[in-house]
Design an enzyme around this catalytic site. Sequence first.
Site, PDB file in Angstrom:
ATOM      1  N   ASP A 204       0.862  -1.175   0.000  1.00  0.00           N
ATOM      2  CA  ASP A 204       0.000   0.000   0.000  1.00  0.00           C
ATOM      3  C   ASP A 204       0.900   1.226   0.000  1.00  0.00           C
ATOM      4  O   ASP A 204       1.513   1.565   1.004  1.00  0.00           O
ATOM      5  CB  ASP A 204      -0.896  -0.024   1.238  1.00  0.00           C
ATOM      6  CG  ASP A 204      -1.704   1.252   1.434  1.00  0.00           C
ATOM      7  OD1 ASP A 204      -1.550   2.196   0.630  1.00  0.00           O
ATOM      8  OD2 ASP A 204      -2.485   1.311   2.408  1.00  0.00           O
ATOM      9  N   GLN A 207       0.777   6.538   1.133  1.00  0.00           N
ATOM     10  CA  GLN A 207       1.510   7.582   1.850  1.00  0.00           C
ATOM     11  C   GLN A 207       2.958   7.704   1.388  1.00  0.00           C
ATOM     12  O   GLN A 207       3.699   8.547   1.905  1.00  0.00           O
ATOM     13  CB  GLN A 207       1.469   7.314   3.360  1.00  0.00           C
ATOM     14  CG  GLN A 207       0.099   7.379   3.963  1.00  0.00           C
ATOM     15  CD  GLN A 207      -0.529   8.764   3.873  1.00  0.00           C
ATOM     16  OE1 GLN A 207       0.166   9.775   3.875  1.00  0.00           O
ATOM     17  NE2 GLN A 207      -1.845   8.819   3.795  1.00  0.00           N
ATOM     18  N   CYS A 368      -8.255   6.299  10.692  1.00  0.00           N
ATOM     19  CA  CYS A 368      -8.588   5.006  10.066  1.00  0.00           C
ATOM     20  C   CYS A 368      -7.537   3.953  10.391  1.00  0.00           C
ATOM     21  O   CYS A 368      -7.130   3.169   9.525  1.00  0.00           O
ATOM     22  CB  CYS A 368      -8.751   5.163   8.552  1.00  0.00           C
ATOM     23  SG  CYS A 368     -10.169   6.156   8.072  1.00  0.00           S
TER      24      CYS A 368
END
Length: 410
Positions: A204, A207, A368
């Site tokens: 992922d 960021q 989150c």
Amino acid sequence: MPYENNTINRNIRTDFPLLEQTVHGRPLIYLDNAATTQKPKVVLDAMYRYYASLNSNIHRGVHSLSQQATTAHEAARETVRDFIHAAEAEEIVFTRGTTESINLLAQTFGTAFLPQGGTVLLSPMEHHSNLVPWQEAVSRKGGRLAYIPMTDGQYLDMQAAESLLAQKPALLTIAHVSNVLGRINPVKELIRMAHAHDVPVLVDGAQAVAHLPVDVQDLDCDFYCFSGHKMYAPMGIGVLYGKKSWLEKLPPYQFGGEMISEVRLYESDYNRLPFKFEAGTPAVAEAICLAEAIRYLQSIGFEAVQTHDRLLLDAATESLSALGGLDIYASDQPKCGVISFNIQGAHHYDVGVILDQMGIAVRTGHHCAQPLMGLLGISGTVRASFAIYNTLDEVEKLVEAVRKAKAMLL
């Protein structure tokens, strides 16, 4: 220190129209970049140009506008391929963002390659978007999630990771950079360890892409995903990179137009990559704007981006620490983009409201990442996150605002 003496060699703030406004009568200091970044004028102009002069549905039209729009859309795919150093443009799937990219894999990989009773390995610092889809995937197969433990310093325990990978989970899915801690995870080493046990890896990168150069071939990850709006592009566009060998094996995610090559009354043949995963009308303007944002970042250069990021983070960490009475999470390197903290004895929400009254936009809450908050023993943090247009002067104003908030709340 004046901005001109920082590490980016021009005053790029003038490229971002939104930053010119005031909030509560004060100049806006925007420090919520981990949630979304602002857009430079070149990206805004690209959006206008598309709808003013090029708007057309793509791939199926024979008329000039459709062909020009198709060319621009596929050129954007090539720009993304070059940006993350993928081997082929076919390995770049456009999605609505990181969340859809992960859901695509949770559905397709989860259906085809997660065995009954199988395990997905991840970390406790994952964003909910890289956790909840896998909860659902393993629940459908009667499987389970496993987690790489974290050390007291908010690092991943690599020895434990090796042991867990040796148990051959179906997939390792891991954040390149934590959206709460800013911690840069050792993804290349994790990928090497995982592949030694024939475990595929999803990274992922939501960021990471605005702060770090990404080379998916060097990382050797099987999948990598990110969102455009985290890196100066519009909302509603994202990317799933997958090795061609994997994408060819995965079933389609959605069904309808564009993802087919031929439809008959009772069965259909699916399109070639990457269109097999791009059902329906794509976000053409947004893809073009993502390419524009990539070129904008590349014009600055990641060496300058990283140096500037480190300058702001070091200044913020040192100055906030000097205030005393603050808990700063994952304050040491390697990290980028984010500093999360709490004023001892004060609620993060109250701190965020006070900072907003001073014109400073930060994010408060669990970001989150509720499992991570549980491990840290807190309900949330104040998160200041930096971008290329932030300055040392803004860091100083943040610190002064935190000092005032501390005096007001305690």
